[in-house]
Design a protein around this motif. Structure first.
Motif, PDB file in Angstrom:
ATOM      1  N   LEU A  21     -44.207 -19.604  22.822  1.00  9.62           N
ATOM      2  CA  LEU A  21     -45.644 -19.824  22.724  1.00  9.62           C
ATOM      3  C   LEU A  21     -45.961 -21.316  22.775  1.00  9.62           C
ATOM      4  O   LEU A  21     -45.154 -22.140  22.361  1.00  9.62           O
ATOM      5  N   ALA A  22     -47.127 -21.648  23.254  1.00  9.19           N
ATOM      6  CA  ALA A  22     -47.468 -23.054  23.502  1.00  9.19           C
ATOM      7  C   ALA A  22     -47.629 -23.897  22.240  1.00  9.19           C
ATOM      8  O   ALA A  22     -47.199 -25.039  22.201  1.00  9.19           O
ATOM      9  N   GLN A  23     -48.241 -23.354  21.198  1.00 12.43           N
ATOM     10  CA  GLN A  23     -48.603 -24.188  20.053  1.00 12.43           C
ATOM     11  C   GLN A  23     -47.878 -23.868  18.768  1.00 12.43           C
ATOM     12  O   GLN A  23     -48.138 -24.502  17.740  1.00 12.43           O
ATOM     13  N   VAL A  24     -46.983 -22.886  18.791  1.00 10.86           N
ATOM     14  CA  VAL A  24     -46.339 -22.473  17.552  1.00 10.86           C
ATOM     15  C   VAL A  24     -44.959 -21.886  17.834  1.00 10.86           C
ATOM     16  O   VAL A  24     -44.725 -21.314  18.891  1.00 10.86           O
ATOM     17  N   VAL A  25     -44.053 -22.075  16.880  1.00 12.95           N
ATOM     18  CA  VAL A  25     -42.738 -21.434  16.901  1.00 12.95           C
ATOM     19  C   VAL A  25     -42.693 -20.532  15.679  1.00 12.95           C
ATOM     20  O   VAL A  25     -42.956 -20.971  14.564  1.00 12.95           O
ATOM     21  N   GLY A  26     -42.365 -19.269  15.896  1.00 13.89           N
ATOM     22  CA  GLY A  26     -42.285 -18.315  14.802  1.00 13.89           C
ATOM     23  C   GLY A  26     -40.839 -18.052  14.412  1.00 13.89           C
ATOM     24  O   GLY A  26     -39.953 -18.029  15.271  1.00 13.89           O
ATOM     25  N   VAL A  27     -40.608 -17.838  13.125  1.00 12.89           N
ATOM     26  CA  VAL A  27     -39.276 -17.528  12.604  1.00 12.89           C
ATOM     27  C   VAL A  27     -39.435 -16.353  11.637  1.00 12.89           C
ATOM     28  O   VAL A  27     -40.311 -16.384  10.763  1.00 12.89           O
ATOM     29  N   ARG A  28     -38.599 -15.318  11.813  1.00 16.88           N
ATOM     30  CA  ARG A  28     -38.687 -14.147  10.940  1.00 16.88           C
ATOM     31  C   ARG A  28     -37.298 -13.603  10.626  1.00 16.88           C
ATOM     32  O   ARG A  28     -36.316 -13.897  11.315  1.00 16.88           O
ATOM     33  N   ASP A  29     -37.237 -12.781   9.603  1.00 15.29           N
ATOM     34  CA  ASP A  29     -36.008 -12.108   9.192  1.00 15.29           C
ATOM     35  C   ASP A  29     -35.765 -10.940  10.146  1.00 15.29           C
ATOM     36  O   ASP A  29     -36.638 -10.082  10.315  1.00 15.29           O
ATOM     37  N   SER A  30     -34.592 -10.873  10.738  1.00 14.85           N
ATOM     38  CA  SER A  30     -34.302  -9.817  11.703  1.00 14.85           C
ATOM     39  C   SER A  30     -34.270  -8.431  11.069  1.00 14.85           C
ATOM     40  O   SER A  30     -34.437  -7.429  11.761  1.00 14.85           O
ATOM     41  N   LYS A  31     -34.083  -8.348   9.762  1.00 11.66           N
ATOM     42  CA  LYS A  31     -34.056  -7.062   9.077  1.00 11.66           C
ATOM     43  C   LYS A  31     -35.454  -6.589   8.676  1.00 11.66           C
ATOM     44  O   LYS A  31     -35.630  -5.442   8.300  1.00 11.66           O
ATOM     45  N   ASP A  32     -36.445  -7.463   8.738  1.00 13.35           N
ATOM     46  CA  ASP A  32     -37.814  -7.140   8.322  1.00 13.35           C
ATOM     47  C   ASP A  32     -38.778  -7.625   9.388  1.00 13.35           C
ATOM     48  O   ASP A  32     -39.579  -8.536   9.162  1.00 13.35           O
ATOM     49  N   ARG A  33     -38.724  -7.017  10.536  1.00 11.96           N
ATOM     50  CA  ARG A  33     -39.511  -7.487  11.682  1.00 11.96           C
ATOM     51  C   ARG A  33     -41.012  -7.358  11.486  1.00 11.96           C
ATOM     52  O   ARG A  33     -41.783  -8.014  12.180  1.00 11.96           O
ATOM     53  N   GLN A  34     -41.450  -6.524  10.578  1.00  8.16           N
ATOM     54  CA  GLN A  34     -42.881  -6.378  10.287  1.00  8.16           C
ATOM     55  C   GLN A  34     -43.294  -7.260   9.112  1.00  8.16           C
ATOM     56  O   GLN A  34     -44.469  -7.282   8.739  1.00  8.16           O
ATOM     57  N   GLY A  35     -42.342  -7.960   8.531  1.00  8.39           N
ATOM     58  CA  GLY A  35     -42.605  -8.798   7.368  1.00  8.39           C
ATOM     59  C   GLY A  35     -43.206 -10.142   7.741  1.00  8.39           C
ATOM     60  O   GLY A  35     -43.668 -10.356   8.858  1.00  8.39           O
ATOM     61  N   PRO A  36     -43.172 -11.056   6.796  1.00  2.97           N
ATOM     62  CA  PRO A  36     -43.795 -12.364   7.008  1.00  2.97           C
ATOM     63  C   PRO A  36     -43.075 -13.181   8.072  1.00  2.97           C
ATOM     64  O   PRO A  36     -41.886 -13.003   8.338  1.00  2.97           O
ATOM     65  N   VAL A  37     -43.831 -14.072   8.677  1.00  6.24           N
ATOM     66  CA  VAL A  37     -43.319 -14.981   9.698  1.00  6.24           C
ATOM     67  C   VAL A  37     -43.630 -16.408   9.272  1.00  6.24           C
ATOM     68  O   VAL A  37     -44.752 -16.716   8.874  1.00  6.24           O
ATOM     69  N   LEU A  38     -42.628 -17.263   9.327  1.00  4.56           N
ATOM     70  CA  LEU A  38     -42.858 -18.692   9.125  1.00  4.56           C
ATOM     71  C   LEU A  38     -43.245 -19.285  10.475  1.00  4.56           C
ATOM     72  O   LEU A  38     -42.684 -18.895  11.502  1.00  4.56           O
TER      73      LEU A  38
END
Length: 62
Positions: free
Chosen positions: A28-45
């Motif tokens: 994505l152009a303006q953001v990099v997302g990081v998430r837990d692979s075991k909780d794909r619907q959970g929070p994203v940094l």
């Protein structure tokens, strides 16, 4: 934060961790997302691309 269109990927170095890893969406152009692979619907940094590049670079030099 709208992450529509994010393409999530795991590090090639995380294959032996039995699922204990993170996924990164850096297409994505303006953001990099990081998430837990075991909780794909959970929070994203989220980080700016500049901050994410600095973090990755700092991990490579250690």
């Amino acid at each position: 934060m709208d992450l529509t269109g994010a393409i999530w990927r795991k590090s090639t170095r995380s294959s032996g961790n039995q699922g204990d890893c993170v996924e990164v969406a850096d297409n994505l152009a303006q953001v990099v997302g990081v998430r837990d692979s075991k909780d794909r619907q959970g929070p994203v940094l989220t980080f700016t691309p500049e901050t994410w590049r600095a973090f990755v670079q700092s991990t490579k030099t250690r």
